[in-house]
Scaffold this motif. Structure first.
Motif, short mmCIF file in Angstrom:
data_model
loop_
_atom_site.label_atom_id
_atom_site.label_comp_id
_atom_site.label_asym_id
_atom_site.label_seq_id
_atom_site.Cartn_x
_atom_site.Cartn_y
_atom_site.Cartn_z
N TRP A 69 0.83 -1.20 0.00
CA TRP A 69 0.00 0.00 0.00
C TRP A 69 0.87 1.26 0.00
O TRP A 69 0.55 2.24 -0.67
CB TRP A 69 -0.95 0.01 1.19
CG TRP A 69 -2.05 -1.00 1.13
CD1 TRP A 69 -2.57 -1.58 0.00
CD2 TRP A 69 -2.77 -1.53 2.22
NE1 TRP A 69 -3.57 -2.45 0.35
CE2 TRP A 69 -3.72 -2.44 1.71
CE3 TRP A 69 -2.72 -1.34 3.59
CZ2 TRP A 69 -4.60 -3.15 2.51
CZ3 TRP A 69 -3.59 -2.04 4.41
CH2 TRP A 69 -4.53 -2.93 3.87
N VAL A 70 1.95 1.23 0.78
CA VAL A 70 2.86 2.38 0.83
C VAL A 70 3.38 2.67 -0.58
O VAL A 70 3.40 3.81 -1.03
CB VAL A 70 4.01 2.14 1.82
CG1 VAL A 70 5.08 3.23 1.69
CG2 VAL A 70 3.49 2.05 3.25
N GLU A 78 -6.27 5.74 3.35
CA GLU A 78 -7.40 5.26 4.15
C GLU A 78 -7.18 3.82 4.61
O GLU A 78 -7.45 3.50 5.77
CB GLU A 78 -8.71 5.36 3.37
CG GLU A 78 -9.26 6.77 3.27
CD GLU A 78 -9.69 7.35 4.61
OE1 GLU A 78 -10.19 6.59 5.47
OE2 GLU A 78 -9.53 8.57 4.80
N LYS A 79 -6.71 2.97 3.72
CA LYS A 79 -6.45 1.57 4.08
C LYS A 79 -5.37 1.49 5.17
O LYS A 79 -5.50 0.71 6.12
CB LYS A 79 -5.98 0.77 2.86
CG LYS A 79 -7.04 0.52 1.84
CD LYS A 79 -6.46 -0.25 0.65
CE LYS A 79 -7.50 -0.44 -0.42
NZ LYS A 79 -6.96 -1.13 -1.59
N ARG A 80 -4.33 2.28 5.00
CA ARG A 80 -3.24 2.26 5.99
C ARG A 80 -3.72 2.77 7.34
O ARG A 80 -3.40 2.18 8.38
CB ARG A 80 -2.06 3.09 5.49
CG ARG A 80 -1.35 2.44 4.32
CD ARG A 80 -0.11 3.20 3.93
NE ARG A 80 -0.34 3.99 2.73
CZ ARG A 80 0.49 4.94 2.30
NH1 ARG A 80 1.57 5.23 2.98
NH2 ARG A 80 0.22 5.59 1.20
N LYS A 81 -4.48 3.84 7.32
CA LYS A 81 -5.02 4.40 8.57
C LYS A 81 -5.92 3.36 9.25
O LYS A 81 -5.83 3.14 10.46
CB LYS A 81 -5.80 5.67 8.29
CG LYS A 81 -6.38 6.33 9.53
CD LYS A 81 -7.09 7.63 9.16
CE LYS A 81 -7.67 8.30 10.38
NZ LYS A 81 -8.98 7.76 10.73
N GLU A 82 -6.77 2.72 8.47
CA GLU A 82 -7.68 1.70 9.01
C GLU A 82 -6.88 0.54 9.63
O GLU A 82 -7.24 0.05 10.71
CB GLU A 82 -8.59 1.18 7.91
CG GLU A 82 -9.64 0.20 8.40
CD GLU A 82 -10.53 -0.28 7.27
OE1 GLU A 82 -10.81 -1.49 7.23
OE2 GLU A 82 -10.93 0.55 6.43
N LEU A 83 -5.82 0.14 8.98
CA LEU A 83 -4.96 -0.93 9.52
C LEU A 83 -4.42 -0.54 10.89
O LEU A 83 -4.52 -1.31 11.85
CB LEU A 83 -3.80 -1.24 8.56
CG LEU A 83 -2.76 -2.20 9.12
CD1 LEU A 83 -3.26 -3.63 9.06
CD2 LEU A 83 -1.45 -2.06 8.37
N PHE A 84 -3.89 0.68 10.99
CA PHE A 84 -3.33 1.11 12.28
C PHE A 84 -4.40 1.31 13.33
O PHE A 84 -4.18 1.00 14.51
CB PHE A 84 -2.46 2.36 12.10
CG PHE A 84 -1.09 2.04 11.58
CD1 PHE A 84 -0.09 1.60 12.43
CD2 PHE A 84 -0.81 2.14 10.23
CE1 PHE A 84 1.17 1.27 11.95
CE2 PHE A 84 0.45 1.82 9.74
CZ PHE A 84 1.44 1.38 10.60
#
Length: 145
Positions: A69-70, A78-84
């Protein structure tokens, strides 16, 4: 730039783990000079993220997905934020479970110290469940929620 040995010492991790992460593609921009891996501050930061995500319960496959994703750029924010956020919730729940366990351990340490001093558990049993000294009552209550 750092050698694999220097990084291993810096982050207190076996060289074999760093090689494994590299083989799994977690360091896509890792520089090699004459076949020797040269780590930058970017890879060291990636290691901190990898270890955080591992400790929060993710496997290498899911961690690799994060780094994919990075690479994809801003459309995956959004996906990264949701993961964290998900991992944060998981860690918070684990902290609550551990705090409950710690409260019970502290209560039992007091319990057995008091039993040793008294030579019996009878006095303690007569205080249960709600007539314990206030600080001990808090531990007992926290461990029995």
């Amino acid at each position: 730039m750092y050698t694999i040995g220097q990084v291993a010492k810096q982050v207190n991790m076996p060289v074999s783990t760093l090689r494994y992460y590299d083989n799994e593609g977690l360091f896509p921009h890792l520089v090699r000079c004459s076949g020797i891996r040269k780590f930058s501050d970017n890879e060291i930061e990636a290691l901190h993220i990898i270890e955080c995500l591992k400790k929060s319960g993710l496997g290498i496959k899911e961690i690799n997905q994060f780094f994919m994703w990075v690479k994809q750029g801003s459309e995956t924010y959004e996906k990264r934020k949701e993961l964290f956020e998900t991992r944060k919730s998981s860690v918070e729940a684990e902290i609550q479970n551990l705090q409950k366990a710690l409260s019970l351990l502290e209560f039992k340490c007091w319990y057995y110290q008091k039993a040793i001093e008294d030579g019996t558990e009878e006095n303690i049993q007569s205080m249960l469940p709600d007539k314990l000294p206030s600080d001990i009552q808090k531990l007992y209550d926290a461990s029995h929620e």
